[in-house]
Write a protein that holds these residues in place. Structure first.
Motif, PDB file in Angstrom:
ATOM      1  N   MET A   1       0.860  -1.200   0.000  1.00 19.75           N
ATOM      2  CA  MET A   1       0.000   0.000   0.000  1.00 19.75           C
ATOM      3  C   MET A   1       0.885   1.235   0.000  1.00 19.75           C
ATOM      4  SD  MET A   1      -2.902  -1.488   2.547  1.00 19.75           S
ATOM      5  CE  MET A   1      -4.210  -0.377   2.149  1.00 19.75           C
ATOM      6  N   ASN A   2       0.356   2.323  -0.536  1.00 25.31           N
ATOM      7  CA  ASN A   2       1.183   3.514  -0.731  1.00 25.31           C
ATOM      8  C   ASN A   2       1.430   4.235   0.599  1.00 25.31           C
ATOM      9  OD1 ASN A   2       2.624   5.488  -2.012  1.00 25.31           O
ATOM     10  ND2 ASN A   2       0.818   6.640  -2.668  1.00 25.31           N
ATOM     11  N   MET A   3       2.568   3.962   1.214  1.00 24.72           N
ATOM     12  CA  MET A   3       2.915   4.591   2.491  1.00 24.72           C
ATOM     13  C   MET A   3       4.432   4.550   2.675  1.00 24.72           C
ATOM     14  SD  MET A   3       1.661   1.614   5.156  1.00 24.72           S
ATOM     15  CE  MET A   3      -0.036   1.593   4.628  1.00 24.72           C
ATOM     16  N   THR A   4       4.915   5.419   3.551  1.00 27.05           N
ATOM     17  CA  THR A   4       6.352   5.486   3.814  1.00 27.05           C
ATOM     18  C   THR A   4       6.615   4.895   5.202  1.00 27.05           C
ATOM     19  OG1 THR A   4       6.367   7.533   2.547  1.00 27.05           O
ATOM     20  CG2 THR A   4       8.335   7.060   3.853  1.00 27.05           C
ATOM     21  N   VAL A   5       7.354   3.798   5.233  1.00 27.40           N
ATOM     22  CA  VAL A   5       7.597   3.102   6.501  1.00 27.40           C
ATOM     23  C   VAL A   5       9.048   3.320   6.924  1.00 27.40           C
ATOM     24  CG1 VAL A   5       7.593   0.838   7.649  1.00 27.40           C
ATOM     25  CG2 VAL A   5       5.900   1.344   5.866  1.00 27.40           C
ATOM     26  N   MET A   6       9.217   3.819   8.143  1.00 19.93           N
ATOM     27  CA  MET A   6      10.571   4.033   8.656  1.00 19.93           C
ATOM     28  C   MET A   6      10.859   3.102   9.819  1.00 19.93           C
ATOM     29  SD  MET A   6      10.114   8.051   8.498  1.00 19.93           S
ATOM     30  CE  MET A   6       8.374   7.774   8.239  1.00 19.93           C
ATOM     31  N   LEU A   7      11.872   2.278   9.658  1.00 18.68           N
ATOM     32  CA  LEU A   7      12.316   1.422  10.757  1.00 18.68           C
ATOM     33  C   LEU A   7      13.419   2.178  11.494  1.00 18.68           C
ATOM     34  CD1 LEU A   7      12.666  -1.257  12.322  1.00 18.68           C
ATOM     35  CD2 LEU A   7      14.193  -2.013  10.517  1.00 18.68           C
ATOM     36  N   HIS A   8      13.140   2.590  12.729  1.00 14.42           N
ATOM     37  CA  HIS A   8      14.157   3.275  13.551  1.00 14.42           C
ATOM     38  C   HIS A   8      14.969   2.167  14.225  1.00 14.42           C
ATOM     39  CE1 HIS A   8      11.740   7.262  14.088  1.00 14.42           C
ATOM     40  NE2 HIS A   8      11.109   6.527  13.187  1.00 14.42           N
ATOM     41  N   ASP A   9      16.085   1.799  13.630  1.00 15.04           N
ATOM     42  CA  ASP A   9      16.833   0.638  14.112  1.00 15.04           C
ATOM     43  C   ASP A   9      17.979   1.066  15.034  1.00 15.04           C
ATOM     44  OD1 ASP A   9      17.949  -1.783  14.581  1.00 15.04           O
ATOM     45  OD2 ASP A   9      18.496  -2.221  12.492  1.00 15.04           O
TER      46      ASP A   9
ATOM     47  N   ALA B   1      15.336   1.089   1.177  1.00 12.89           N
ATOM     48  CA  ALA B   1      16.480   1.999   1.270  1.00 12.89           C
ATOM     49  C   ALA B   1      17.110   1.868   2.646  1.00 12.89           C
ATOM     50  CB  ALA B   1      16.027   3.431   1.042  1.00 12.89           C
ATOM     51  N   GLN B   2      18.346   2.324   2.755  1.00 12.22           N
ATOM     52  CA  GLN B   2      19.004   2.347   4.069  1.00 12.22           C
ATOM     53  C   GLN B   2      19.591   3.737   4.299  1.00 12.22           C
ATOM     54  OE1 GLN B   2      20.814  -0.897   6.618  1.00 12.22           O
ATOM     55  NE2 GLN B   2      22.442  -0.467   5.146  1.00 12.22           N
ATOM     56  N   ALA B   3      19.355   4.253   5.501  1.00  9.84           N
ATOM     57  CA  ALA B   3      19.842   5.587   5.853  1.00  9.84           C
ATOM     58  C   ALA B   3      20.444   5.524   7.255  1.00  9.84           C
ATOM     59  CB  ALA B   3      18.684   6.574   5.819  1.00  9.84           C
ATOM     60  N   ALA B   4      21.076   6.626   7.667  1.00 13.39           N
ATOM     61  CA  ALA B   4      21.641   6.698   9.017  1.00 13.39           C
ATOM     62  C   ALA B   4      21.338   8.077   9.579  1.00 13.39           C
ATOM     63  CB  ALA B   4      23.151   6.464   8.962  1.00 13.39           C
ATOM     64  N   ASP B   5      21.004   8.144  10.867  1.00  6.80           N
ATOM     65  CA  ASP B   5      20.587   9.438  11.432  1.00  6.80           C
ATOM     66  C   ASP B   5      21.718  10.453  11.445  1.00  6.80           C
ATOM     67  OD1 ASP B   5      21.860   9.967  14.124  1.00  6.80           O
ATOM     68  OD2 ASP B   5      21.061   8.004  14.577  1.00  6.80           O
ATOM     69  N   TRP B   6      22.968   9.980  11.437  1.00  2.00           N
ATOM     70  CA  TRP B   6      24.097  10.903  11.562  1.00  2.00           C
ATOM     71  C   TRP B   6      24.534  11.510  10.219  1.00  2.00           C
ATOM     72  CZ3 TRP B   6      24.311   5.660  12.666  1.00  2.00           C
ATOM     73  CH2 TRP B   6      25.050   4.878  11.783  1.00  2.00           C
ATOM     74  N   VAL B   7      23.824  11.179   9.154  1.00  2.00           N
ATOM     75  CA  VAL B   7      24.091  11.821   7.854  1.00  2.00           C
ATOM     76  C   VAL B   7      22.778  12.486   7.415  1.00  2.00           C
ATOM     77  CG1 VAL B   7      25.264  11.490   5.653  1.00  2.00           C
ATOM     78  CG2 VAL B   7      25.435   9.713   7.383  1.00  2.00           C
ATOM     79  N   PRO B   8      22.416  13.626   8.031  1.00  3.92           N
ATOM     80  CA  PRO B   8      21.063  14.160   7.869  1.00  3.92           C
ATOM     81  C   PRO B   8      20.692  14.531   6.431  1.00  3.92           C
ATOM     82  CG  PRO B   8      22.440  15.670   9.158  1.00  3.92           C
ATOM     83  CD  PRO B   8      23.224  14.409   8.984  1.00  3.92           C
ATOM     84  N   GLY B   9      21.645  15.019   5.641  1.00  5.08           N
ATOM     85  CA  GLY B   9      21.332  15.406   4.254  1.00  5.08           C
ATOM     86  C   GLY B   9      20.898  14.195   3.444  1.00  5.08           C
TER      87      GLY B   9
ATOM     88  N   SER C   1      15.086   1.614   6.241  1.00  5.72           N
ATOM     89  CA  SER C   1      15.721   1.225   7.496  1.00  5.72           C
ATOM     90  C   SER C   1      16.711   2.327   7.866  1.00  5.72           C
ATOM     91  CB  SER C   1      16.438  -0.112   7.296  1.00  5.72           C
ATOM     92  OG  SER C   1      17.177  -0.398   8.455  1.00  5.72           O
ATOM     93  N   ILE C   2      16.544   2.886   9.058  1.00  7.70           N
ATOM     94  CA  ILE C   2      17.407   4.001   9.473  1.00  7.70           C
ATOM     95  C   ILE C   2      18.208   3.569  10.696  1.00  7.70           C
ATOM     96  CG2 ILE C   2      17.480   6.438  10.144  1.00  7.70           C
ATOM     97  CD1 ILE C   2      14.546   6.632   9.044  1.00  7.70           C
ATOM     98  N   LEU C   3      19.523   3.524  10.546  1.00  2.00           N
ATOM     99  CA  LEU C   3      20.345   3.224  11.717  1.00  2.00           C
ATOM    100  C   LEU C   3      20.256   4.433  12.628  1.00  2.00           C
ATOM    101  CD1 LEU C   3      23.398   1.447  10.091  1.00  2.00           C
ATOM    102  CD2 LEU C   3      21.361   0.456  11.116  1.00  2.00           C
ATOM    103  N   GLN C   4      19.876   4.168  13.864  1.00  2.00           N
ATOM    104  CA  GLN C   4      19.506   5.270  14.759  1.00  2.00           C
ATOM    105  C   GLN C   4      20.241   5.112  16.089  1.00  2.00           C
ATOM    106  OE1 GLN C   4      15.949   4.506  16.812  1.00  2.00           O
ATOM    107  NE2 GLN C   4      16.881   5.910  18.283  1.00  2.00           N
ATOM    108  N   ARG C   5      20.957   6.151  16.468  1.00  2.00           N
ATOM    109  CA  ARG C   5      21.764   6.070  17.691  1.00  2.00           C
ATOM    110  C   ARG C   5      20.909   6.131  18.962  1.00  2.00           C
ATOM    111  NH1 ARG C   5      25.701  10.840  16.254  1.00  2.00           N
ATOM    112  NH2 ARG C   5      23.745  11.475  15.254  1.00  2.00           N
ATOM    113  N   CYS C   6      21.266   5.284  19.917  1.00  2.00           N
ATOM    114  CA  CYS C   6      20.650   5.332  21.247  1.00  2.00           C
ATOM    115  C   CYS C   6      21.792   5.655  22.215  1.00  2.00           C
ATOM    116  CB  CYS C   6      20.007   3.993  21.604  1.00  2.00           C
ATOM    117  SG  CYS C   6      19.368   3.953  23.288  1.00  2.00           S
TER     118      CYS C   6
END
Ligand code: TPP
Ligand code: MG
Length: 324
Positions: free
Chosen positions: A128-136, A185-193, A212-217
């Motif tokens: 279905m047309n939606m944007t899913v973000m996995l805060h990993d 797609a894969q992204a990381a929170d520390w590369v905001p652009g 999937s977004i690699l996300q710092r804790c």
């Protein structure tokens, strides 16, 4: 040309009435820890909504339970903070009844890959047309430091005091293997652009886009992603005319780059399981997979005579006729 000039706002007052500014997308003040990667994801999403001028009353953020799942509270749009693991079915329910809404999903690695894993499989299949973000963040943050399916082997947590025993689940590789997958797609929170550009492309994709977004804790896993942050060689930026096209200044910051065509599923699968490097960018995109809500609505819009005839057929099947 004259048409264009006629459409231009005649005063600042007109502009303010129509245009949404960043402030329109701000909700409550976030309770996330200082340095938590969720803050970067929130900022990117507010910017995206403003850039796309999404009407706040036509935009919904759905989530499950966890630190990541608090995100809808911090947006000035509609939101649904659901039950643990149930972000995706909530979002699907919204989309099926209101396909006109822009639907976003924020889910944690526990929420999506553990208790919600069955929903994840089927949401990808329904496309279905939606944007899913996995805060990993590779941990259960909200409930204070339990092992998650994406925790690396050996990680000491409150439920694995001698270190996690299992190999972690690779969420990107798993999604690439699911039926009907249309965008990963894969992204990381520390590369905001780059995070912003990826979320923007994910939003523009018609279908379920899984990011999937690699996300710092920083509270439970301080320095956990330093192997990538402090060693730029270990991040591989994926670029392509049909994928990410960062400006030269942003791209130059990455020592390793690869021109990767997002249509190439087998290369995407190989990139997802690399041990030595972390691939950032659009791994896979297929615009030809139909969206479930379109098929569903086609059925819903049968002419009334066809609906009545279908009902009659059903009733006839169960009619008990007296023997003559
Ligand atoms: C049915 C159910 N089981 C367990 C919980 C407890 N619980 C709440 S959040 C959570 C895990 C959160 O981890 P994650 O999804 O990774 O999100 P994070 O907090 O790391 O962002 C758990 C186990 C719950 N709320 N409901
Ligand atoms: Mg987590």
């Amino acid at each position: 040309m004259s048409d264009y000039i006629n459409k231009l706002p005649t005063s600042v007052a007109d502009l303010e009435e129509d245009a949404h500014i960043l402030h329109d997308y701000e909700g409550a003040v976030s309770r996330w820890c200082h340095g938590c990667g969720d803050n970067a994801i929130l900022t990117a999403l507010q910017k995206l909504c403003a850039e796309e001028q999404l009407p706040p009353e036509k935009t919904v953020f759905a989530s499950g339970i966890g630190c990541a799942s608090r995100l809808p509270h911090y947006m000035g749009t509609y939101g649904f903070h659901g039950l643990h693991g149930r972000a995706l079915p909530v979002a699907e329910g919204i989309k099926i009844k209101r396909p006109d809404l822009h639907v976003f999903v924020n889910t944690g690695d526990g929420d999506c890959c553990s208790i919600g894993a069955a929903h994840w499989l089927h949401a990808v299949r329904y496309n279905m047309n939606m944007t899913v973000m996995l805060h990993d963040n590779r941990i259960y943050g909200l409930t204070k430091n339990q092992v998650s399916p994406t925790s690396p082997k050996g990680l000491v947590t409150s439920t694995t005091p001698r270190g996690a025993t299992l190999q972690p689940l690779n969420a990107v590789a798993a999604t690439l293997g699911m039926s009907n997958v249309s965008f990963v797609a894969q992204a990381a929170d520390w590369v905001p652009g780059i995070l912003y550009d990826i979320l923007h492309l994910a939003f523009l994709h018609r279908g379920l886009s899984f990011v999937s977004i690699l996300q710092r804790c920083p509270h439970y896993l301080p320095g956990h992603f330093d192997e990538y942050i402090k060693n730029p060689e270990r991040t591989l930026l994926l670029t392509h005319p049909n994928g990410l096209q960062p400006d030269e200044a942003s791209a130059r910051r990455f020592k390793s780059r690869e021109e990767h065509d997002p249509a190439d599923l087998s290369r995407a699968q190989a990139l997802a399981v690399m041990d030595d490097k972390l691939a950032l960018g659009i791994l896979y995109r297929n615009e030809s997979i139909p969206c479930y809500e379109d098929m569903y609505r086609r059925e819903q819009h049968l002419p009334i005579e066809d609906k009545i005839a279908a009902l009659e057929r059903e009733f006839d099947r169960f009619t008990v006729k007296p023997e003559l």
